[in-house]
Design a protein around this motif. Structure first.
Motif, mmCIF file in Angstrom:
data_model
loop_
_atom_site.group_PDB
_atom_site.id
_atom_site.type_symbol
_atom_site.label_atom_id
_atom_site.label_comp_id
_atom_site.label_asym_id
_atom_site.label_seq_id
_atom_site.Cartn_x
_atom_site.Cartn_y
_atom_site.Cartn_z
ATOM 1 N N TYR A 20 0.807 -1.274 0.115
ATOM 2 C CA TYR A 20 0.032 0.050 -0.209
ATOM 3 C C TYR A 20 0.896 1.325 -0.165
ATOM 4 C CZ TYR A 20 -3.419 -3.368 0.978
ATOM 5 O OH TYR A 20 -4.437 -4.537 0.942
ATOM 6 N N ALA A 21 0.117 2.348 -0.168
ATOM 7 C CA ALA A 21 1.020 3.646 -0.132
ATOM 8 C C ALA A 21 1.884 3.838 0.965
ATOM 9 C CB ALA A 21 -0.101 4.721 -0.058
ATOM 10 N N GLU A 22 1.614 3.542 2.203
ATOM 11 C CA GLU A 22 2.395 3.754 3.435
ATOM 12 C C GLU A 22 3.662 2.503 3.035
ATOM 13 O OE1 GLU A 22 -0.925 2.981 3.174
ATOM 14 O OE2 GLU A 22 -1.822 4.043 4.911
ATOM 15 N N VAL A 64 1.675 8.200 -4.138
ATOM 16 C CA VAL A 64 2.656 7.239 -4.694
ATOM 17 C C VAL A 64 1.903 6.290 -5.719
ATOM 18 C CG1 VAL A 64 4.647 7.253 -3.092
ATOM 19 C CG2 VAL A 64 2.533 6.071 -2.693
ATOM 20 N N ARG A 65 2.400 5.588 -6.303
ATOM 21 C CA ARG A 65 1.926 4.735 -7.562
ATOM 22 C C ARG A 65 2.049 3.205 -7.539
ATOM 23 N NH1 ARG A 65 -0.594 8.644 -10.272
ATOM 24 N NH2 ARG A 65 -1.450 7.269 -11.970
ATOM 25 N N GLN A 66 1.196 2.361 -8.133
ATOM 26 C CA GLN A 66 1.557 1.016 -8.652
ATOM 27 C C GLN A 66 1.370 0.820 -9.933
ATOM 28 O OE1 GLN A 66 -1.363 -1.721 -6.611
ATOM 29 N NE2 GLN A 66 -0.335 -3.471 -7.248
ATOM 30 N N ILE A 67 2.200 0.308 -10.443
ATOM 31 C CA ILE A 67 2.335 0.079 -11.927
ATOM 32 C C ILE A 67 1.820 -1.169 -12.441
ATOM 33 C CG2 ILE A 67 3.905 -0.105 -13.914
ATOM 34 C CD1 ILE A 67 5.795 1.735 -12.545
ATOM 35 N N ASP A 131 2.847 3.224 -19.396
ATOM 36 C CA ASP A 131 3.541 2.788 -18.287
ATOM 37 C C ASP A 131 5.034 2.864 -18.482
ATOM 38 O OD1 ASP A 131 1.377 3.283 -16.762
ATOM 39 O OD2 ASP A 131 1.002 1.205 -16.505
ATOM 40 N N GLY B 25 1.423 4.009 -14.222
ATOM 41 C CA GLY B 25 0.522 3.344 -13.347
ATOM 42 C C GLY B 25 -0.726 3.857 -12.701
ATOM 43 N N LYS B 26 -1.309 3.355 -11.587
ATOM 44 C CA LYS B 26 -2.349 4.062 -11.017
ATOM 45 C C LYS B 26 -1.991 4.418 -9.478
ATOM 46 C CE LYS B 26 -4.086 -0.468 -9.074
ATOM 47 N NZ LYS B 26 -4.820 -0.549 -7.707
ATOM 48 N N THR B 27 -2.810 5.150 -9.015
ATOM 49 C CA THR B 27 -2.376 5.684 -7.595
ATOM 50 C C THR B 27 -2.573 4.440 -6.686
ATOM 51 O OG1 THR B 27 -3.564 7.713 -7.834
ATOM 52 C CG2 THR B 27 -3.481 7.158 -5.689
ATOM 53 N N ALA B 28 -1.507 4.126 -5.833
ATOM 54 C CA ALA B 28 -1.274 2.994 -4.784
ATOM 55 C C ALA B 28 -2.636 3.415 -3.684
ATOM 56 C CB ALA B 28 -0.074 2.984 -4.204
ATOM 57 N N ASP B 29 -3.223 2.154 -3.336
ATOM 58 C CA ASP B 29 -4.316 2.196 -2.333
ATOM 59 C C ASP B 29 -3.516 2.679 -0.879
ATOM 60 O OD1 ASP B 29 -5.994 1.701 -4.040
ATOM 61 O OD2 ASP B 29 -5.914 -0.380 -3.694
ATOM 62 N N MET B 30 -4.428 3.441 -0.106
ATOM 63 C CA MET B 30 -3.799 3.510 1.384
ATOM 64 C C MET B 30 -4.458 2.072 2.053
ATOM 65 S SD MET B 30 -2.519 6.647 1.364
ATOM 66 C CE MET B 30 -3.200 7.129 2.939
ATOM 67 N N LYS B 31 -3.734 2.039 3.188
ATOM 68 C CA LYS B 31 -4.079 0.655 3.944
ATOM 69 C C LYS B 31 -5.488 0.870 4.280
ATOM 70 C CE LYS B 31 0.325 -1.280 5.389
ATOM 71 N NZ LYS B 31 1.318 -1.021 6.322
ATOM 72 N N GLU B 32 -5.693 1.956 4.814
ATOM 73 C CA GLU B 32 -6.852 2.401 5.419
ATOM 74 C C GLU B 32 -8.218 1.867 4.389
ATOM 75 O OE1 GLU B 32 -8.660 5.917 8.017
ATOM 76 O OE2 GLU B 32 -6.913 5.532 8.425
ATOM 77 N N ALA B 34 -8.100 0.087 1.816
ATOM 78 C CA ALA B 34 -8.136 -1.444 1.577
ATOM 79 C C ALA B 34 -8.842 -2.122 2.541
ATOM 80 C CB ALA B 34 -6.815 -1.753 1.300
#
Lengths: 137, 84
Positions: A20-22, A64-67, A131, B25-32, B34
């Protein structure tokens, strides 16, 4: 029934872990902390010019991002040591290794350039299409 | 100089139109996010307006209901009807 359940659990177990973002920001902080010298200076060889850069970390851009399922990405700002207006935009690519995210590629996305009209600004070297990095010049 | 400024302003539009993106890519999810799927809330409905007591104050009455007819009168009235 038991065999079916076993097959389902086996196929489900092959999925890569979710980050995750964190986690991405944590991995970035760890990477920077590991790379900086005793004065907190981040040393990086410019991937295009080959010039050694001495930089100070400023911030990680949100979001921040996930590809894809196992590639993560963060864009950051660093400034030239002693010149806080000269900003480099540096991109980091991460993938899971040994249960945590590890940086495997670093590129200078934007370099500092000076305009008489606007002062220092960040001049992009590339964009992304599907990407993938596409150089602008 | 003006032409350069116009071109500089148009460049991001051209880049966007041709499929260029600033980031992959896409915006990464936040833990909360998810952990709590979209639309789910811990409690249903919206917070109620706070009132110290429910309902509206009742009109004050010393006793409930309306005064009952006296039995004696009722019996007398029946007797009167019989005699006529």
């Amino acid at each position: 029934m038991l065999v079916l359940g076993l097959l389902v659990s086996l196929s489900g177990g092959a999925q890569p872990p979710e980050y995750y973002a964190e986690d991405i920001k944590e991995a970035m902080s760890a990477h920077i902390a590991k790379q900086v010298d005793e004065k907190g200076i981040f040393h990086l060889k410019d991937d295009r010019s080959g010039e050694p850069l001495a930089l100070k970390f400023v911030k990680i851009h949100d979001p921040v991002r996930q590809i894809d399922s196992d590639t993560y990405f963060a864009c950051t700002d660093f400034h030239v040591v002693g010149e806080s207006e000269k900003l480099y935009d540096i991109d980091f690519w991460m993938r899971p290794t040994g249960g945590k995210l590890v940086v495997y590629d670093t590129k200078v996305h934007k370099e500092p350039r000076r305009s008489y009209l606007y002062g220092w600004y960040k001049y992009p070297r590339y964009n992304f299409i599907d990407d993938k990095v596409v150089p602008l010049y | 100089m003006k032409l350069i400024t116009i071109l500089a302003l148009c460049l991001p539009l051209v880049a966007f139109a041709s499929g260029h993106k600033e980031h992959p890519g896409k915006t990464a999810d936040m833990k909360e996010q998810a952990a709590q799927p979209a639309g789910k809330k811990e409690h249903a409905g919206k917070p109620a307006g706070k009132k110290e007591h429910a309902g509206k104050p009742a009109g004050k009455k010393e006793h409930a209901g309306k005064p009952a007819e006296e039995k004696e009168d009722a019996v007398e009235a029946a007797d009167d009807q019989k005699s006529h």
